[in-house]
Design a protein around this motif. Structure first.
Motif, PDB file in Angstrom:
ATOM      1  N   HIS A 183       0.815  -1.719  -0.079  1.00  0.00           N
ATOM      2  CA  HIS A 183      -0.353  -0.319  -0.502  1.00  0.00           C
ATOM      3  C   HIS A 183       0.797   1.397   0.266  1.00  0.00           C
ATOM      4  CE1 HIS A 183      -3.202  -2.312   1.960  1.00  0.00           C
ATOM      5  NE2 HIS A 183      -3.983  -2.044   1.066  1.00  0.00           N
TER       6      HIS A 183
ATOM      7  N   TYR B 212      -2.317   8.012  -1.249  1.00  0.00           N
ATOM      8  CA  TYR B 212      -2.766   8.239  -2.023  1.00  0.00           C
ATOM      9  C   TYR B 212      -2.349   9.659  -2.690  1.00  0.00           C
ATOM     10  CZ  TYR B 212      -7.302  10.520  -5.397  1.00  0.00           C
ATOM     11  OH  TYR B 212      -7.465  10.823  -6.373  1.00  0.00           O
TER      12      TYR B 212
ATOM     13  N   PRO C 220      -8.680   5.960  -9.117  1.00  0.00           N
ATOM     14  CA  PRO C 220      -9.752   5.952  -7.632  1.00  0.00           C
ATOM     15  C   PRO C 220      -9.725   4.304  -7.423  1.00  0.00           C
ATOM     16  CG  PRO C 220     -10.875   6.879  -9.279  1.00  0.00           C
ATOM     17  CD  PRO C 220      -9.403   6.794  -9.802  1.00  0.00           C
TER      18      PRO C 220
ATOM     19  N   ILE D 215      -7.858   2.168  -4.721  1.00  0.00           N
ATOM     20  CA  ILE D 215      -7.978   3.204  -3.412  1.00  0.00           C
ATOM     21  C   ILE D 215      -8.899   1.600  -2.461  1.00  0.00           C
ATOM     22  CG2 ILE D 215      -9.089   3.878  -1.675  1.00  0.00           C
ATOM     23  CD1 ILE D 215      -9.737   6.448  -3.643  1.00  0.00           C
TER      24      ILE D 215
ATOM     25  N   TRP E  44     -10.580   0.644   0.199  1.00  0.00           N
ATOM     26  CA  TRP E  44     -11.671   0.898   1.226  1.00  0.00           C
ATOM     27  C   TRP E  44     -12.320   0.584   2.158  1.00  0.00           C
ATOM     28  CZ3 TRP E  44     -13.180   5.054  -0.226  1.00  0.00           C
ATOM     29  CH2 TRP E  44     -13.184   6.183  -2.196  1.00  0.00           C
TER      30      TRP E  44
ATOM     31  N   TYR F  62      -9.105   1.840   4.613  1.00  0.00           N
ATOM     32  CA  TYR F  62     -10.135   3.420   4.646  1.00  0.00           C
ATOM     33  C   TYR F  62     -10.585   3.063   5.855  1.00  0.00           C
ATOM     34  CZ  TYR F  62     -13.127   7.566   4.454  1.00  0.00           C
ATOM     35  OH  TYR F  62     -13.239   8.791   4.759  1.00  0.00           O
TER      36      TYR F  62
ATOM     37  N   LEU G  48      -7.011   7.452   2.946  1.00  0.00           N
ATOM     38  CA  LEU G  48      -7.225   6.954   2.182  1.00  0.00           C
ATOM     39  C   LEU G  48      -5.879   6.146   1.421  1.00  0.00           C
ATOM     40  CD1 LEU G  48      -8.926   9.554   0.130  1.00  0.00           C
ATOM     41  CD2 LEU G  48      -9.819   7.062   0.042  1.00  0.00           C
ATOM     42  N   GLN G  49      -5.636   5.218   1.349  1.00  0.00           N
ATOM     43  CA  GLN G  49      -4.299   3.965   0.731  1.00  0.00           C
ATOM     44  C   GLN G  49      -4.582   3.471  -0.910  1.00  0.00           C
ATOM     45  OE1 GLN G  49      -1.574   3.870   2.669  1.00  0.00           O
ATOM     46  NE2 GLN G  49      -2.254   5.405   3.293  1.00  0.00           N
ATOM     47  N   VAL G  50      -4.014   3.747  -1.252  1.00  0.00           N
ATOM     48  CA  VAL G  50      -3.602   2.876  -2.718  1.00  0.00           C
ATOM     49  C   VAL G  50      -2.852   1.408  -3.020  1.00  0.00           C
ATOM     50  CG1 VAL G  50      -4.763   4.991  -4.640  1.00  0.00           C
ATOM     51  CG2 VAL G  50      -2.199   3.876  -4.223  1.00  0.00           C
TER      52      VAL G  50
END
Length: 326
Positions: free
Chosen positions: A74, A77, A83, A86, A88, A91, A97-99
């Motif tokens: 991760h 963001y 998006p 992301i 969730w 989150y 927010l982590q991608v």
């Protein structure tokens, strides 16, 4: 003394342990980096301008399409991220927010080159202190970005750390840089010309990003240009951070003084008056113009970093302006 986080987690900076430089390795007064500063650095990412092959595990986006979607890590963001990536679930747990970083993104090879010549250990603040801070911060950004990070000290011999990958390796960076010392007279151009032998090899090598942090004090800037050409021919993406002390730009003393060469120990007795200082400033301006021209002719990203400016200003303002960071 520089305060630096010892470990990093996806939960941000809460409860991060700190590692202080050992008093014996302290090089004078340096700015503390606060928790807020590291939060700012979390939002930065390295930019390489070279096309590269797709490789496993990093988050520097490849220009090649690849079907791999295996999860790797991760990261925070950033504006412009898709998006759809992301996470969730993260989150919901952490409120940040982590991608997802996947195998479809390439692993960047980052070489951080630190000039350890004696001329660097001069000025207030010391050029070497500020250079070490810059290398530390860039290594932090690189490890967060899942890059393969190496640090190379350019002294009378090459001394290197790495390769390092992953955020948990950051304490190794701190321990290595805490022991850095100036190393007398260094043939900077010659040392740079020897680096291609250390660059990644293989059937599909990625184009490495090399960041040189140095005062660039050489007798003839053209020798630097020739060394830069050697690195460029080897496929490197090279950027230059030119460290300059305010005392070099505006020398204080007037009257009879002894000028001591920091690298050779040679002493020159000279009388300094306003006319001599004006002539010095003219020559300094010409030399700086020549250094900048050497870099511009080769399309290198070049940033001049005064030691009386904070490391935060260097990263967030100067290196963004030359597009080394985004």
């Amino acid at each position: 003394m520089v305060r630096i986080p010892l470990s990093l987690t996806a939960r941000g900076k809460a409860g991060i342990a700190r590692l202080w430089r050992h008093p014996e390795s302290q090089r004078g007064s340096t700015a503390r980096l606060s928790e807020r500063d590291w939060h700012q650095f979390d939002r930065l990412a390295l930019v390489t301008r070279r096309p590269a092959t797709a490789g496993p595990g990093g988050e520097h986006r490849s220009r090649l399409r690849t079907p791999a979607i295996d999860f790797f890590d991760h990261r925070a963001y950033q504006v412009g991220d898709d998006p759809r990536w992301i996470d969730w679930n993260v989150y919901g747990r952490l409120g940040t927010l982590q991608v997802k970083v996947t195998e479809a993104e390439e692993r960047l090879h980052l070489f951080l080159l630190l000039d350890c010549s004696a001329s660097m250990d001069w000025g207030e603040p010391s050029k070497l202190d500020r250079a070490v801070e810059a290398i530390t911060a860039l290594a932090y950004v690189g490890l967060r970005q899942a890059a393969v990070v190496r640090i190379v000290c350019l002294g009378q011999q090459l001394r290197a750390l790495g390769p390092l990958t992953g955020r948990t390796q950051f304490p190794e960076v701190i321990r290595f840089l805490a022991s850095v010392e100036s190393a007398g007279q260094v043939a900077l151009a010659e040392m740079l010309s020897r680096l291609p032998a250390t660059l990644p090899r293989g059937a599909h090598p990625t184009m490495p990003l090399l960041v040189l942090v140095s005062d660039l004090l050489v007798a003839d800037p053209r020798s630097l240009g020739e060394a830069f050409d050697v690195l460029l021919r080897a496929g490197a993406d090279l950027a230059v951070i030119h460290v300059l002390s305010p005392q070099e730009e505006a020398p204080d003393p007037l009257g009879e003084v002894e000028l001591v060469d920091a690298e050779t120990g040679e002493i020159l007795d000279i009388g300094l008056n306003f006319e001599a200082i004006a002539a010095y400033r003219d020559r300094l301006a010409s030399w700086l113009d020549e250094i900048e021209r050497v870099c511009a002719q080769r399309g290198l990203r070049y940033a001049r970093a005064r030691t009386d400016r904070s490391i935060q200003s260097l990263l967030i303002e100067d290196l963004r302006r030359v597009q080394l960071l985004r």
